[in-house]
Design a protein around this motif. Structure first.
Motif: not given
Length: 277
Positions: A1-22
Motif C-alpha cells: 500500500m502506498a504511503p499517505v501523507l496527512d497534510p494536517n499532521w503536526q509534530s507533537p514536539y513543535s510549538p503550536t499557535n494554540a499553546e502561544k494563545h493559551h
C-alpha cells in the motif's frame, strides 16, 4: 500500500499557535482578576446609571461614558502588567557581576547565533555572570531579549550540554512562555499564585521542543543531570530570596530544594525523561 501523507499532521514536539494563545490568555486573565473588585464596582455604577432614564434622559449617556472610560483604563492596566515583566532583564543584570573569559563569550556567542537562527529568534544580548551555581535564563528586556548564564555553567558544561541549555531557553520563547514567567517573577502576589501564573510542567514541555530541535536529547539530559547533582553554595544568588521570587525564568527552577520527581519541572525528572527518549 502506498504511503499517505496527512497534510494536517503536526509534530507533537513543535510549538503550536494554540499553546502561544493559551499563555497570552493566562497573562490577561491574571491582570483581569487583579482588577475584579474594581470592575464589579464600576459595573454596578454603570447599570444604575443606564437604568436612570426614569430620572433624566441624559443619565444613561453618563453610564455609557463611564463604561468606555473604564474600558480604556482597563486596557492600560493590561499594558502596565506586561511592561512589568518586560523590564525584568534589567533587574536581573543588576544582581550579578560580570563573569567568564573572552573564550567563554566567543563560545557562547557561537552557540547562540546558530541556535537563534534555528528557533527564529533575533536581537539577543548575552551575559556571562559570576556565580558558583549552574543556571541560565532568557529574559525579556524591553523590546528585546537577554540571555544570562553563570560562569560555573560555562566552565563545567560540555559543548553539547551548553547547546541543550540554550535550546531549552529559546524553546520557552517559541512556546510563548517568557511573558507569563517574567510576570510571575515580578507580580505582587503569593507563591501559589506565582506558580499558577508561571505554569507547572512547562519546563518539561520546553525540554521536548528543545531536544527535538537540536536532535540530540543526551546533550540536554547531561546538562540537567549536572544541575541535579550539584551542591548549592550558600553564597550563590540561587540560595537567596530574590531567586525564590524569580525562579520561574531560570533553566533550573528548583535548584534550592532537594529532588522531587513528582514535579515535572524538577531537573532530575527532566533528565530521566530525556535519557529514556
Amino acid at each position: 500500500m502506498a504511503p499517505v501523507l496527512d497534510p494536517n499532521w503536526q509534530s507533537p514536539y513543535s510549538p503550536t499557535n494554540a499553546e502561544k494563545h493559551h499563555h497570552q490568555k493566562v497573562v490577561r486573565s491574571f491582570a483581569m482578576r487583579k482588577k475584579l473588585p474594581e470592575s464589579i464596582g464600576v459595573g454596578v455604577v454603570v447599570l444604575l446609571l443606564v437604568a436612570g432614564v426614569v430620572v433624566a434622559p441624559w443619565v444613561p449617556l453618563v453610564g455609557i461614558a463611564v463604561a468606555l472610560a473604564y474600558g480604556w483604563d482597563l486596557r492600560r492596566s493590561l499594558v502596565r502588567y506586561e511592561a512589568k515583566g518586560l523590564a525584568l532583564g534589567n533587574l536581573v543584570l543588576d544582581q550579578f557581576k560580570v563573569g567568564g573569559t573572552e573564550k567563554d563569550r566567543l563560545r557562547l556567542a557561537t552557540v547562540m547565533d546558530r541556535l537563534a537562527a534555528t528557533f527564529g529568534v533575533a536581537a539577543i544580548k548575552i551575559y556571562i555572570v559570576s556565580d558558583p551555581a549552574y543556571n541560565a535564563a532568557l529574559v525579556p528586556t524591553g523590546s528585546g531579549l537577554s540571555f544570562f548564564v553563570t560562569d560555573a555553567l560555562m566552565r563545567d558544561f560540555e559543548l553539547i550540554e551548553l547547546e541543550g541549555v540554550v535550546a531549552h531557553c529559546l524553546a520557552r520563547h517559541r512556546l510563548g512562555l517568557l511573558l507569563r514567567e517574567s510576570l510571575a517573577s515580578v507580580a505582587a502576589t503569593s507563591d501559589e499564585s506565582r506558580r499558577a501564573l508561571a505554569g507547572q510542567g512547562l519546563a518539561y514541555r520546553a525540554d521536548e521542543v528543545a531536544a527535538a530541535a537540536i536532535r540530540y536529547p543526551p546533550g540536554l539530559a547531561g546538562a540537567l543531570r549536572k544541575c541535579a547533582g550539584e551542591n548549592l553554595s550558600s553564597t550563590s544568588f540561587f540560595a537567596g530570596s530574590t531567586y525564590a521570587q524569580w525562579r520561574w525564568i531560570w533553566f533550573n527552577i528548583w535548584c534550592d530544594r532537594p529532588t522531587d520527581i513528582s514535579d515535572l519541572d524538577d531537573v532530575e525528572l527532566r533528565a530521566r525523561a530525556l535519557e529514556e527518549w
